[in-house]
Design a protein around this motif. Structure first.
Motif, short mmCIF file in Angstrom:
data_model
loop_
_atom_site.label_atom_id
_atom_site.label_comp_id
_atom_site.label_asym_id
_atom_site.label_seq_id
_atom_site.Cartn_x
_atom_site.Cartn_y
_atom_site.Cartn_z
N PRO A 56 -55.24 -51.32 30.13
CA PRO A 56 -55.52 -51.48 28.69
C PRO A 56 -55.46 -52.93 28.20
N VAL A 57 -56.24 -53.81 28.84
CA VAL A 57 -56.22 -55.23 28.45
C VAL A 57 -57.63 -55.81 28.33
N SER A 65 -54.43 -60.72 31.24
CA SER A 65 -54.15 -59.56 32.08
C SER A 65 -52.76 -58.99 31.81
N PHE A 66 -52.11 -59.45 30.73
CA PHE A 66 -50.75 -59.01 30.44
C PHE A 66 -50.70 -58.12 29.19
N MET A 127 -47.54 -67.21 27.00
CA MET A 127 -48.79 -66.59 27.46
C MET A 127 -49.27 -65.56 26.45
N ILE A 128 -50.58 -65.42 26.36
CA ILE A 128 -51.21 -64.45 25.48
C ILE A 128 -51.13 -63.07 26.14
N CYS A 129 -50.76 -62.07 25.35
CA CYS A 129 -50.65 -60.70 25.86
C CYS A 129 -51.36 -59.73 24.92
N LYS A 130 -51.94 -58.68 25.49
CA LYS A 130 -52.34 -57.54 24.67
C LYS A 130 -51.08 -56.95 24.07
N PHE A 218 -59.96 -53.54 37.58
CA PHE A 218 -59.78 -54.75 38.38
C PHE A 218 -60.06 -54.47 39.85
N THR A 219 -59.66 -53.27 40.32
CA THR A 219 -59.91 -52.90 41.71
C THR A 219 -61.40 -52.75 41.97
#
Length: 236
Positions: A56-57, A65-66, A127-130, A218-219
């Motif tokens: 959910p990002v 990605s966080f 860092m930027i996070c969702k 991502f996978t």
């Protein structure tokens, strides 16, 4: 909604409609979400589609990605103790297409949940996070799975003092999402190293038998991983 589909098909739920129709030897993918329409032509007529929850990002766009989950009520954990809690996280939905079993290509990402980002840490080194806000639950909270999933989180306090936890930061590269007809879940661990430092990571088995493993976005993009853990060095 979360399943494999063979065209033609149409899904209508809440404020979203997803359909695939055959047209002149090709396939036409259509998605309408809150009145906003997306349409794509797939130059092939023999494909399988997979719709499942993803990391959910990604919405409104790929910024980080966080994922940071802000706890509505902080929790206190005793020295050298381990406790299990449940948190909610926002659900994003991935639509994949495949000509061969297991070889899926993402063609669309959507969400019914609100989306915002926040800064974890200071402006120069943070860092930027969702961002998502969640209550803390002692058992599975039964969220509406079109909007929210569940993280079963083991909090491990390796210090010799009481620790207050107000947030949890997770790395999407390590997420292992499992889903069923009425559940979307992940399992994670937070290891507290000091009063201002912790490490989070995900476990690779479901919280309950019978759930399917999501095709993670991502996978499917075959991204080379540099690590799946998240180091919370800017406070708990």
């Amino acid at each position: 909604m979360f399943s494999k589909y063979s065209p033609p098909f149409k899904i209508e739920t809440e404020n979203v409609t997803i359909s695939v129709e055959k047209e002149n030897g090709n396939l036409v993918y259509k998605r309408v979400l809150n009145g906003d329409a997306t349409e794509k032509i797939l130059l092939h007529n023999d494909s399988e589609f997979l719709i499942n929850p993803i990391e959910p990002v990604n919405i409104p766009k790929k910024i980080s990605s966080f994922l940071l989950i802000d706890l509505k009520r902080p929790v206190m954990i005793a020295p050298n103790d381990k406790q299990k809690v449940h948190l909610k996280f926002p659900v994003e939905i991935g639509v994949f297409v495949s000509r061969k079993e297991g070889e899926y290509k993402p063609i669309d990402v959507l969400t019914l949940s609100s989306s915002k980002f926040t800064l974890y840490g200071n402006p120069s080194h943070g860092m930027i996070c969702k961002y998502w806000e969640s209550d803390v639950y002692s058992s599975y909270p039964h969220p509406d799975i079109l909007y929210e999933g569940n993280i079963e989180l083991d909090i491990v306090n390796d210090t010799n003092r009481w620790i207050e936890v107000t947030k949890a930061v997770f790395n999407a590269y390590g997420m292992k999402i499992y889903y069923g007809s009425d559940r979307i879940s992940m399992r994670a661990v937070m290891k507290i190293i000091s009063k201002s430092l912790a490490e989070t990571d995900f476990l690779t088995y479901p919280v309950t038998p019978g759930l399917s493993r999501s095709m993670e976005l991502f996978t499917s993009r075959k991204i080379r991983l540099n690590g799946t853990k998240s180091i919370m060095e800017f406070g708990l």
